[in-house]
Design an enzyme around this catalytic site. Structure first.
Site, PDB file in Angstrom:
ATOM      1  N   HIS A  92       0.847  -1.196   0.000  1.00  0.00           N
ATOM      2  CA  HIS A  92       0.000   0.000   0.000  1.00  0.00           C
ATOM      3  C   HIS A  92       0.885   1.250   0.000  1.00  0.00           C
ATOM      4  O   HIS A  92       1.950   1.262   0.627  1.00  0.00           O
ATOM      5  CB  HIS A  92      -0.924   0.004   1.222  1.00  0.00           C
ATOM      6  CG  HIS A  92      -1.963   1.072   1.134  1.00  0.00           C
ATOM      7  ND1 HIS A  92      -1.689   2.378   1.464  1.00  0.00           N
ATOM      8  CD2 HIS A  92      -3.241   1.043   0.695  1.00  0.00           C
ATOM      9  CE1 HIS A  92      -2.784   3.105   1.256  1.00  0.00           C
ATOM     10  NE2 HIS A  92      -3.735   2.316   0.791  1.00  0.00           N
ATOM     11  N   GLU A 161      -3.728   2.087  -7.558  1.00  0.00           N
ATOM     12  CA  GLU A 161      -4.100   3.212  -6.707  1.00  0.00           C
ATOM     13  C   GLU A 161      -3.134   4.360  -6.934  1.00  0.00           C
ATOM     14  O   GLU A 161      -2.065   4.414  -6.304  1.00  0.00           O
ATOM     15  CB  GLU A 161      -4.033   2.805  -5.229  1.00  0.00           C
ATOM     16  CG  GLU A 161      -4.963   1.684  -4.846  1.00  0.00           C
ATOM     17  CD  GLU A 161      -5.287   1.738  -3.360  1.00  0.00           C
ATOM     18  OE1 GLU A 161      -6.453   1.917  -3.025  1.00  0.00           O
ATOM     19  OE2 GLU A 161      -4.364   1.627  -2.545  1.00  0.00           O
TER      20      GLU A 161
HETATM   21  P1  PGA Z   1      -9.227   6.353   0.001  1.00  0.00           P
HETATM   22  O1  PGA Z   1      -8.101   5.240   0.237  1.00  0.00           O
HETATM   23  O2  PGA Z   1     -10.461   5.629  -0.516  1.00  0.00           O
HETATM   24  O3  PGA Z   1      -9.447   6.975   1.353  1.00  0.00           O
HETATM   25  O4  PGA Z   1      -8.694   7.300  -1.011  1.00  0.00           O
HETATM   26  C1  PGA Z   1      -7.919   4.185  -0.663  1.00  0.00           C
HETATM   27  C2  PGA Z   1      -6.778   3.326  -0.213  1.00  0.00           C
HETATM   28  O5  PGA Z   1      -5.808   3.872   0.348  1.00  0.00           O
HETATM   29  O6  PGA Z   1      -6.789   2.107  -0.383  1.00  0.00           O
END
Ligand code: PGA
Length: 245
Positions: A92, A161
């Site tokens: 992450h 992401e």
């Molecule tokens: P968020 O986070 O939906 O708060 O942008 C997504 C993530 O970090 O997996």
């Protein structure tokens, strides 16, 4: 295919708040049964959440991260086999930035997770700076370079992401996500057989909420979402699921 919704509760909910969330799920069983849901509580709440959800086994429960080691002298950390979970998130962006995790560390975590739990989520994505420098694909190549040659029947989820979209309220455009997912898909195709590819899913994460989820779900190749803030607020998460029914 029904989309999969992975709730990354980060450090938003303590054990009691996590249990309160689960009791709301249990009073809305039908909605949660009609969607594929994965929940990633903080480590201290995993066992209680799992046991509270024992009659709703369609919901998978996972770890937000795991240690590089399987056991040993690592104060404050948790190995992938520290408790029974269905899934684990590795790589992450908050781990990459706050905890300075590099590809070598994430590769070891990915290996541990793949050999221990049913499904592993590997997060990848570029920062705003890297995007501005047109380095997105180069970064993704580096982050994907740690993938193993085989998955041994386990499920792998690649969560794209973009770092600039996480927790910022900025959702990447459908066209942008579509382009990136097809790049990732081609990279995976060059690595794996069709049989292995059938065990790999592609997710998007970054400010997904009840307002963006419907439009995002039309993106080809997208199997699900990794949701942070909006997943830790029951009403918001419920609204996301309702939109997708
Ligand atoms: P968020 O986070 O939906 O708060 O942008 C997504 C993530 O970090 O997996």
């Amino acid at each position: 295919m029904n989309k999969i919704f992975a709730a990354n509760w980060k450090m938003y909910l303590n054990e009691q708040e996590s249990l309160d969330f689960v009791s709301k799920i249990l009073s809305n069983k039908r909605l949660f049964l009609s969607n594929k849901v994965m929940i990633f509580p903080s480590h201290t709440a995993i066992c209680s959440v799992k046991s509270a959800l024992q009659n709703l086994s369609s919901i998978q429960v996972g770890m937000q991260d795991c240690d590089m080691e399987m056991s040993g002298a690592v104060t404050g950390s948790n190995s992938i086999n520290s408790t029974y979970v269905d899934s684990c998130i590795v790589g992450h962006s908050e781990r990459r930035t706050i905890f300075k995790e590099d590809e070598k560390i994430i590769k070891q975590k990915l290996e541990n997770s793949l050999k221990t739990v049913e499904s592993t989520i590997l997060c990848i994505g570029e920062t705003l700076e890297e995007k501005k420098q047109n380095e997105t694909f180069k970064i993704l190549d580096k982050q994907l370079s740690i993938l193993p040659s085989a998955l041994n029947g386990k499920k792998l989820i690649i969560a794209y992401e973009p770092v600039w979209a996480i927790g910022t309220g900025l959702v990447a455009s459908n066209d942008y996500i579509k382009e990136v997912l097809s790049y990732i898909n081609n990279a995976l195709k060059s690595l794996y057989s069709d049989e292995i590819l059938s065990n790999i899913n592609l997710f998007y994460g970054g400010s997904v909420d009840e307002n963006s989820v419907e439009s995002l779900s039309t993106i080809p190749l997208l199997d699900g979402f990794l949701i942070g803030r909006a997943s830790a607020d029951f009403k918001k998460f419920e609204n996301i699921l309702k939109k997708m029914r």
